[in-house]
Enzyme design. Structure first.
Site, short mmCIF file in Angstrom:
data_model
loop_
_atom_site.label_atom_id
_atom_site.label_comp_id
_atom_site.label_asym_id
_atom_site.label_seq_id
_atom_site.Cartn_x
_atom_site.Cartn_y
_atom_site.Cartn_z
N ASP A 61 0.85 -1.19 0.00
CA ASP A 61 0.00 0.00 0.00
C ASP A 61 0.88 1.24 0.00
O ASP A 61 0.67 2.19 0.75
CB ASP A 61 -0.94 -0.02 1.22
CG ASP A 61 -1.99 1.09 1.16
OD1 ASP A 61 -2.22 1.64 0.07
OD2 ASP A 61 -2.58 1.41 2.22
N ASN A 103 -3.38 3.36 12.67
CA ASN A 103 -4.45 2.37 12.69
C ASN A 103 -3.98 0.94 12.46
O ASN A 103 -4.56 0.00 12.98
CB ASN A 103 -5.48 2.74 11.62
CG ASN A 103 -6.64 1.78 11.58
OD1 ASN A 103 -7.43 1.71 12.51
ND2 ASN A 103 -6.74 1.01 10.50
N HIS A 104 -2.93 0.75 11.66
CA HIS A 104 -2.58 -0.61 11.23
C HIS A 104 -1.09 -0.71 10.94
O HIS A 104 -0.41 0.29 10.75
CB HIS A 104 -3.37 -0.99 9.98
CG HIS A 104 -3.30 0.05 8.90
ND1 HIS A 104 -4.28 1.01 8.73
CD2 HIS A 104 -2.36 0.32 7.95
CE1 HIS A 104 -3.95 1.81 7.72
NE2 HIS A 104 -2.79 1.41 7.24
N GLN A 169 -2.87 -5.58 5.91
CA GLN A 169 -2.69 -4.48 6.87
C GLN A 169 -3.56 -4.71 8.11
O GLN A 169 -4.61 -4.08 8.26
CB GLN A 169 -3.08 -3.15 6.22
CG GLN A 169 -2.12 -2.70 5.13
CD GLN A 169 -2.70 -1.54 4.32
OE1 GLN A 169 -3.72 -1.68 3.68
NE2 GLN A 169 -2.04 -0.41 4.35
N ASP A 171 -5.23 -4.36 11.62
CA ASP A 171 -5.44 -3.21 12.50
C ASP A 171 -4.81 -3.44 13.87
O ASP A 171 -4.88 -4.55 14.43
CB ASP A 171 -6.94 -2.97 12.71
CG ASP A 171 -7.54 -2.08 11.64
OD1 ASP A 171 -7.05 -2.13 10.50
OD2 ASP A 171 -8.51 -1.35 11.95
N ASP A 201 -2.82 9.26 9.73
CA ASP A 201 -3.54 8.51 8.70
C ASP A 201 -4.73 7.75 9.30
O ASP A 201 -4.60 7.13 10.35
CB ASP A 201 -2.55 7.52 8.05
CG ASP A 201 -3.16 6.69 6.95
OD1 ASP A 201 -3.48 7.26 5.90
OD2 ASP A 201 -3.31 5.47 7.14
N TYR A 205 -10.77 5.09 12.57
CA TYR A 205 -10.98 3.65 12.68
C TYR A 205 -10.23 2.99 13.82
O TYR A 205 -10.11 1.77 13.86
CB TYR A 205 -10.56 2.97 11.37
CG TYR A 205 -11.03 3.70 10.13
CD1 TYR A 205 -12.39 3.77 9.82
CD2 TYR A 205 -10.13 4.34 9.28
CE1 TYR A 205 -12.84 4.45 8.70
CE2 TYR A 205 -10.56 5.03 8.16
CZ TYR A 205 -11.91 5.08 7.88
OH TYR A 205 -12.35 5.77 6.77
N LEU A 206 -9.72 3.76 14.78
CA LEU A 206 -8.80 3.19 15.78
C LEU A 206 -9.45 2.15 16.69
O LEU A 206 -8.81 1.20 17.11
CB LEU A 206 -8.18 4.30 16.64
CG LEU A 206 -7.38 5.39 15.91
CD1 LEU A 206 -6.70 6.30 16.92
CD2 LEU A 206 -6.35 4.79 14.96
N GLU A 243 -6.41 13.01 8.99
CA GLU A 243 -7.01 12.47 7.78
C GLU A 243 -8.26 11.70 8.18
O GLU A 243 -8.19 10.56 8.63
CB GLU A 243 -6.05 11.52 7.04
CG GLU A 243 -6.61 11.17 5.67
CD GLU A 243 -6.48 9.71 5.25
OE1 GLU A 243 -6.72 9.44 4.07
OE2 GLU A 243 -6.17 8.86 6.09
N HIS A 308 -2.46 11.79 -3.33
CA HIS A 308 -1.85 10.54 -3.79
C HIS A 308 -2.88 9.42 -3.96
O HIS A 308 -2.55 8.36 -4.48
CB HIS A 308 -0.78 10.10 -2.80
CG HIS A 308 -1.33 9.85 -1.42
ND1 HIS A 308 -1.72 10.88 -0.59
CD2 HIS A 308 -1.57 8.71 -0.74
CE1 HIS A 308 -2.16 10.36 0.54
NE2 HIS A 308 -2.08 9.05 0.48
#
Length: 532
Positions: A61, A103-104, A169, A171, A201, A205-206, A243, A308
């Protein structure tokens, strides 16, 4: 100037180090190459560069899958090269922020390798495991083109692990205090090296909680306040940029009471700028700005035209998404996930007027603007490349072989066709007074001179014409009237009496009187400073 925090009126520039400049002929950009090009960035006028991940990574990624938080991938150089870059940037009054991927990790990270191989490993609890893939069913799948579930079965572990992005990836488990502490240590490591902050980043979603969509949970904000307090105590003046690809009212809590993020991306404004340019009307932009709540005085939005990733269409209606795909992605290869994988110049038909107009909006709407590397010269994209790689091609420095990016074999195919390096490059534009580069440079210089652009408020002006975005930006005695004709025809507008009077035209550098009526050409813009 005033005592406003540095980031409120800063111009940011996003760089893929791998794609910027190669210093050792191995075909990949590196930190030394970026250091060599700082004079160019100083000439453009940027205040802060944001570099995409440079950590060791399998690159599934593009580096957001991190295999070691405390090191630099040898392809980019080493820690001494980063220190040299920071020092050289600071000598030019350019700050530098890095990605902090909370997060990951990558599944190649030693933590995950230890976790999957031994149930009793202390690292097992660094990740989120389950005997079933039926937990957290209300969480959406983000990479809809590649993933069918947020759970992946791991044969070695004998359990499923949770991931919001690629299945490579996993979490991190933020319910584990050791993970929370570990990420503060990661932040400390890089801040001690002298960087000026982080773009954090994927922060929504944590945490995971049953019966929720596992986004924007209260626990997430508790942790982010802890991270901010840590930075304020030990590293004042450094920033956290959030983000969170959400509607502005959902991003607002990430600023807290000025005690979470200093800055937050304003994702939804971006697709609406493209809607406005295609429709020739400003209502979509106005509607999202009206939905944008006030933010604390020490906070600022970050705005952008491209970055990006794909041009995301997550924060629009299904009907709007289909319309955007129809208008801007006629070739199926241009679509990706819920977005469009194209760069700014091809999106806007390489029409110089539209490119300048889009930048006029970027530099005058509330928020600190971010330029994506190469967009200041109108670089193209390469749709033959996989996934998001098409908008991450080597920077086009000149018209020599490989665009002056490398003496070796470039890691990626370059842009072909009319937006390729033979025609679009830095060398041909830097000294050309009529180039796109020079226009963007001029906008940056003017923006930085005026405090009005650093405030987070704006006031719409009713100019009696839906094709013209007219608004006031103000800070103290510095008042700007901004006019953007979004249509392909000349437009006549009526300026309300309270905004009539004597103005300085910032681009023409002469006084002008704005009376009742004003006509101006297609796809044109005016930045006017009220005479006091």
């Amino acid at each position: 100037m005033n005592n406003e925090p540095w980031y409120k009126n800063a111009v940011f520039y996003e760089i893929s180090v791998r794609a910027f400049k190669d210093s050792n002929s191995d075909g990949r950009g590196d930190l030394r190459g970026l250091t060599e090009k700082l004079d160019y960035l100083q000439t453009l006028g940027v205040d802060c560069i944001w570099i995409m991940p440079i950590y060791p990574s399998p690159l599934n990624d593009d580096g957001y899958d991190i295999a070691d938080y405390y090191n630099i991938d040898p392809a980019y150089g080493n820690l001494d090269d980063l220190k040299e870059l920071i020092s050289a940037a600071h000598a030019r009054n350019i700050r530098l922020v890095m990605d902090l991927v909370l997060n990951h990790t990558s599944d190649a990270h030693p933590w995950f390798q230890a976790a999957r191989s031994d149930k009793n490993s202390p690292y097992r609890d660094y990740y989120v495991w389950s005997d079933t893939d039926q937990k957290y069913k209300d969480a959406r799948i983000i990479f809809v083109d590649t993933e069918t579930s947020n759970w992946t079965w791991d044969e070695q572990a004998g359990q499923y692990f949770w991931h919001r992005f690629y299945s490579s990836q996993p979490d991190l488990n933020f319910d584990n205090p050791k993970v929370q502490e570990e990420m503060l240590n990661v932040a400390r490591f890089w801040l001690d090296l002298g960087i000026d902050g982080f773009r954090a980043d994927a922060v929504p979603y944590l945490f995971e909680r049953e019966g929720t969509n596992c986004e924007n949970l209260p626990e997430t904000h508790v942790y982010l306040k802890k991270l901010r307090a840590f930075m304020d105590q030990h590293y004042p003046e450094r920033i956290l940029l959030c983000e969170a690809n959400q509607y502005p009212e959902d991003v607002r809590p990430y600023f807290g009471d000025g005690d979470q993020f200093h800055m937050g991306f304003h994702f939804p404004i971006m697709p609406r700028i493209y809607m406005a340019l295609k429709k020739g009307r400003f209502e979509d932009v106005a509607e999202i700005m009206r939905r944008t709540p006030p933010i604390p005085e020490n906070c600022q939005w970050c705005t952008f035209l491209r970055n990006h990733d794909e041009l995301t269409l997550e924060m629009v209606t299904e009907e709007e998404r289909q319309w955007m795909w129809e208008q801007y992605a006629p070739d199926p290869r241009m679509k990706l996930n819920l977005g469009i994988r194209r760069r700014l110049a091809p999106l806007l038909d390489n029409d110089r007027r539209k490119l300048e107009l889009a930048n006029s909006l970027l530099f005058t709407l509330p928020g600190a603007p971010i330029i994506y590397y190469g967009d200041e010269i109108g670089m193209g994209d390469n749709l033959d490349l996989f996934d998001r790689n098409g908008v991450r091609t080597p920077m086009q420095w000149d018209d020599s072989p490989n665009a002056g990016f490398t003496d070796g074999t470039p890691f990626s195919e370059l842009v072909k066709g009319r937006l390729g390096y033979q025609r679009i490059n830095v060398a041909s534009q830097v000294n050309d007074p009529d180039s796109l580069f020079r226009s963007v440079k001029r906008m940056i210089a003017l923006r930085k001179k005026h405090e009005a652009f650093g405030s987070s408020s704006m006031e719409w002006v009713d100019a009696g014409n839906p094709h013209v975005a007219a608004y006031i930006r103000q800070h103290g005695a510095d008042t700007m009237l901004i006019l953007n004709n979004l249509s392909d025809a000349a437009q006549c507008i009526r300026i309300p009496q309270e905004h009539q009077g004597s103005y300085l035209d910032l681009f023409a550098a002469h006084q002008t009187t704005i009376a009742n009526e004003l006509t101006f050409p297609p796809y044109s813009y005016l930045w006017l400073q009220k005479h006091t």
